[in-house]
Write a protein that holds these residues in place. Sequence first.
Motif, PDB file in Angstrom:
ATOM      1  N   UNK A   1      -5.447   6.251  -1.102  1.00 44.01           N
ATOM      2  CA  UNK A   1      -4.638   5.118  -1.544  1.00 44.01           C
ATOM      3  C   UNK A   1      -4.243   5.328  -3.004  1.00 44.01           C
ATOM      4  N   UNK A   2      -2.944   5.285  -3.301  1.00 43.75           N
ATOM      5  CA  UNK A   2      -2.457   5.521  -4.651  1.00 43.75           C
ATOM      6  C   UNK A   2      -1.550   4.397  -5.119  1.00 43.75           C
ATOM      7  N   UNK A   3      -1.454   4.266  -6.434  1.00 41.94           N
ATOM      8  CA  UNK A   3      -0.600   3.261  -7.042  1.00 41.94           C
ATOM      9  C   UNK A   3       0.835   3.744  -7.080  1.00 41.94           C
TER      10      UNK A   3
ATOM     11  N   UNK B   1       0.815  -1.208   0.000  1.00 39.02           N
ATOM     12  CA  UNK B   1       0.000   0.000   0.000  1.00 39.02           C
ATOM     13  C   UNK B   1       0.856   1.268   0.000  1.00 39.02           C
ATOM     14  N   UNK B   2       0.246   2.342  -0.531  1.00 40.00           N
ATOM     15  CA  UNK B   2       0.842   3.671  -0.403  1.00 40.00           C
ATOM     16  C   UNK B   2      -0.287   4.679  -0.234  1.00 40.00           C
ATOM     17  N   UNK B   3      -0.241   5.416   0.895  1.00 42.80           N
ATOM     18  CA  UNK B   3      -1.237   6.449   1.171  1.00 42.80           C
ATOM     19  C   UNK B   3      -0.564   7.817   1.081  1.00 42.80           C
ATOM     20  N   UNK B   4      -1.203   8.727   0.363  1.00 45.18           N
ATOM     21  CA  UNK B   4      -0.607  10.025   0.075  1.00 45.18           C
ATOM     22  C   UNK B   4      -1.402  11.136   0.759  1.00 45.18           C
ATOM     23  N   UNK B   5      -0.681  12.038   1.436  1.00 43.70           N
ATOM     24  CA  UNK B   5      -1.288  13.197   2.096  1.00 43.70           C
ATOM     25  C   UNK B   5      -0.667  14.484   1.594  1.00 43.70           C
ATOM     26  N   UNK B   6      -1.391  15.580   1.810  1.00 40.90           N
ATOM     27  CA  UNK B   6      -0.811  16.900   1.585  1.00 40.90           C
ATOM     28  C   UNK B   6       0.328  17.109   2.563  1.00 40.90           C
TER      29      UNK B   6
ATOM     30  N   UNK C   1     -15.877  11.945  10.764  1.00 43.24           N
ATOM     31  CA  UNK C   1     -16.676  12.211  11.968  1.00 43.24           C
ATOM     32  C   UNK C   1     -17.631  11.069  12.288  1.00 43.24           C
ATOM     33  N   UNK C   2     -17.980  10.262  11.285  1.00 41.44           N
ATOM     34  CA  UNK C   2     -18.932   9.170  11.481  1.00 41.44           C
ATOM     35  C   UNK C   2     -18.176   7.860  11.667  1.00 41.44           C
ATOM     36  N   UNK C   3     -18.367   7.171  12.781  1.00 41.55           N
ATOM     37  CA  UNK C   3     -17.656   5.903  13.008  1.00 41.55           C
ATOM     38  C   UNK C   3     -18.001   4.860  11.946  1.00 41.55           C
ATOM     39  N   UNK C   4     -16.983   4.115  11.512  1.00 38.15           N
ATOM     40  CA  UNK C   4     -17.163   3.000  10.583  1.00 38.15           C
ATOM     41  C   UNK C   4     -16.475   1.776  11.187  1.00 38.15           C
ATOM     42  N   UNK C   5     -17.250   0.741  11.420  1.00 33.55           N
ATOM     43  CA  UNK C   5     -16.703  -0.448  12.055  1.00 33.55           C
ATOM     44  C   UNK C   5     -16.329  -1.536  11.049  1.00 33.55           C
ATOM     45  N   UNK C   6     -16.600  -1.281   9.759  1.00 32.63           N
ATOM     46  CA  UNK C   6     -16.243  -2.254   8.735  1.00 32.63           C
ATOM     47  C   UNK C   6     -15.228  -1.661   7.763  1.00 32.63           C
ATOM     48  N   UNK C   7     -14.456  -0.695   8.207  1.00 29.70           N
ATOM     49  CA  UNK C   7     -13.485   0.002   7.367  1.00 29.70           C
ATOM     50  C   UNK C   7     -12.345  -0.932   6.964  1.00 29.70           C
ATOM     51  N   UNK C   8     -11.968  -0.895   5.673  1.00 32.12           N
ATOM     52  CA  UNK C   8     -10.810  -1.663   5.216  1.00 32.12           C
ATOM     53  C   UNK C   8      -9.921  -0.778   4.365  1.00 32.12           C
ATOM     54  N   UNK C   9      -8.619  -0.815   4.663  1.00 27.46           N
ATOM     55  CA  UNK C   9      -7.680   0.103   4.027  1.00 27.46           C
ATOM     56  C   UNK C   9      -7.523  -0.148   2.533  1.00 27.46           C
ATOM     57  N   UNK C  10      -7.937  -1.329   2.023  1.00 28.41           N
ATOM     58  CA  UNK C  10      -7.742  -1.639   0.605  1.00 28.41           C
ATOM     59  C   UNK C  10      -8.767  -0.966  -0.295  1.00 28.41           C
ATOM     60  N   UNK C  11      -9.975  -0.693   0.216  1.00 33.38           N
ATOM     61  CA  UNK C  11     -10.999  -0.127  -0.657  1.00 33.38           C
ATOM     62  C   UNK C  11     -11.692   1.104  -0.071  1.00 33.38           C
ATOM     63  N   UNK C  12     -11.509   1.381   1.205  1.00 32.17           N
ATOM     64  CA  UNK C  12     -12.208   2.508   1.836  1.00 32.17           C
ATOM     65  C   UNK C  12     -11.332   3.746   2.006  1.00 32.17           C
ATOM     66  N   UNK C  13     -10.058   3.671   1.648  1.00 26.89           N
ATOM     67  CA  UNK C  13      -9.136   4.773   1.906  1.00 26.89           C
ATOM     68  C   UNK C  13      -9.052   5.694   0.685  1.00 26.89           C
ATOM     69  N   UNK C  14      -9.534   6.935   0.783  1.00 25.29           N
ATOM     70  CA  UNK C  14      -9.546   7.825  -0.383  1.00 25.29           C
ATOM     71  C   UNK C  14      -8.158   8.160  -0.923  1.00 25.29           C
TER      72      UNK C  14
END
Length: 438
Positions: free
Chosen positions: A363-365, A311-316, A348-361
């Motif tokens: 996530x970059x190639x 995985x690679x997650x990109x931030x400002x 702000x809204x809790x998510x209990x089924x969050x997965x880093x592979x498809x729920x992370x805005x």
Amino acid sequence: MKYFKRILLEIFPSTYLTDRHNWLARNGLAILAYAATLLITFEPVLARDNFANMSKDRFITGLRRLSWYMRRGWPRLNLSIDPVYLFCENMDHRELVAVRRFLMRRKTYQSRETFLGELCFISACDTIVTFDTADYSKAASTFRQDVDQALQNNLSCRHSKSKKSPKRGTGPIVKKGPIVKKEFTRDAAKHALRDTLELLQSNGFSPFILSGTLLGSVREGRILEHDYDIDLGLFADEIDPIRLGDLLHDSPPFRCIAAQDQIVFTRSPSGALELKKLPVIFKLRHLSGIVSDIFLHYRDEGQIWHGSSMFRWVNSEFSLVFCDLDGVSVKAPVNPARHLEENYGNWQVPKYDFHCAIDTPNLQLHSSPLSVALAIWRLQMLSDQAVDAFDDLFEQMKDAGFVVSNSSGGWQIAADLFTLHQNGSGDVPAPTALSSVF
């Protein structure tokens, strides 16, 4: 099945798997893992690999691989709780050949999508481990065939859909209560956080909180009760990763249970392929059993990214400021709301089924066979999600040069993807029809 998983977690809780084990436990379980792996796979090389994992106190790797063999082999028991587990990570070429052979024998006992996706992971790892060897060109060619076959299958599934599905996590929130929740408590996590900060800071490092730990700090003012670990960051250009690794591997009662590199393929000015290994994450176990994920952050063209081997997650870009996390003073991004929005969307809204592979805005190639294989796997996962999410990921693959248009108006994996040379330098194969392996 869920009750069987609970029983196994009672016998082998995650805190036990990450602890240090005595000679009897290591070698006793190593013998059992060897026998079970051989009985399921009929591959001695895989049995020896799992014996080595257990005897060298790598219980997580050994038991998770055995779980994968049980799921794909004749027991057909699905004990996994991770839909994106890289079962073949750190295998050598002989082991990868063996695990591919095992999977090929079992191809009729699983879905076409799963079979093709897992072939991609195997050939991606083989492409990496054979780099700079005589086996590389063949491995890279096999990889391109595998990912193109999986791509065509995913596109076919995509075009067969006529209606959009709701996006993951936008429906009613149902608190599932993770099975391992009882092993993660706020008090233990707070203790682990304080001690890990002390270890790093006393040795000249400047850690900061991120991801779930930052989310808990901002949204609740404390560590999330449904979290699994502590998330910390360090800026890669401010540290010596070798010194950090030496510290984390030699600081009892802490235990470094994993260290991962991210493989990046680049091109020299002449077009030759080059491989770079970037250290990205260390997993440090506290004596309480709580694990801290320590991510190295890389500054790159006005952005900052962190990740794992896949995985690679990109931030400002962000700077740091001290904040209070349930009585613990720790650094955090100066604009945490923006940081969390990039990571989670509506944080702000809790998510209990969050997965880093498809729920992370964010996530970059990146340019790596594992990134391509992961993208193929994510396309499969997104087949049950909103069509626009599938299309967004496919656009990223096109922008990254992973896929190109073909003469028939469709799409295919780029013929020169990860070839040794580009631009007519002698190793770019001509496009050929791919034979099915299913």
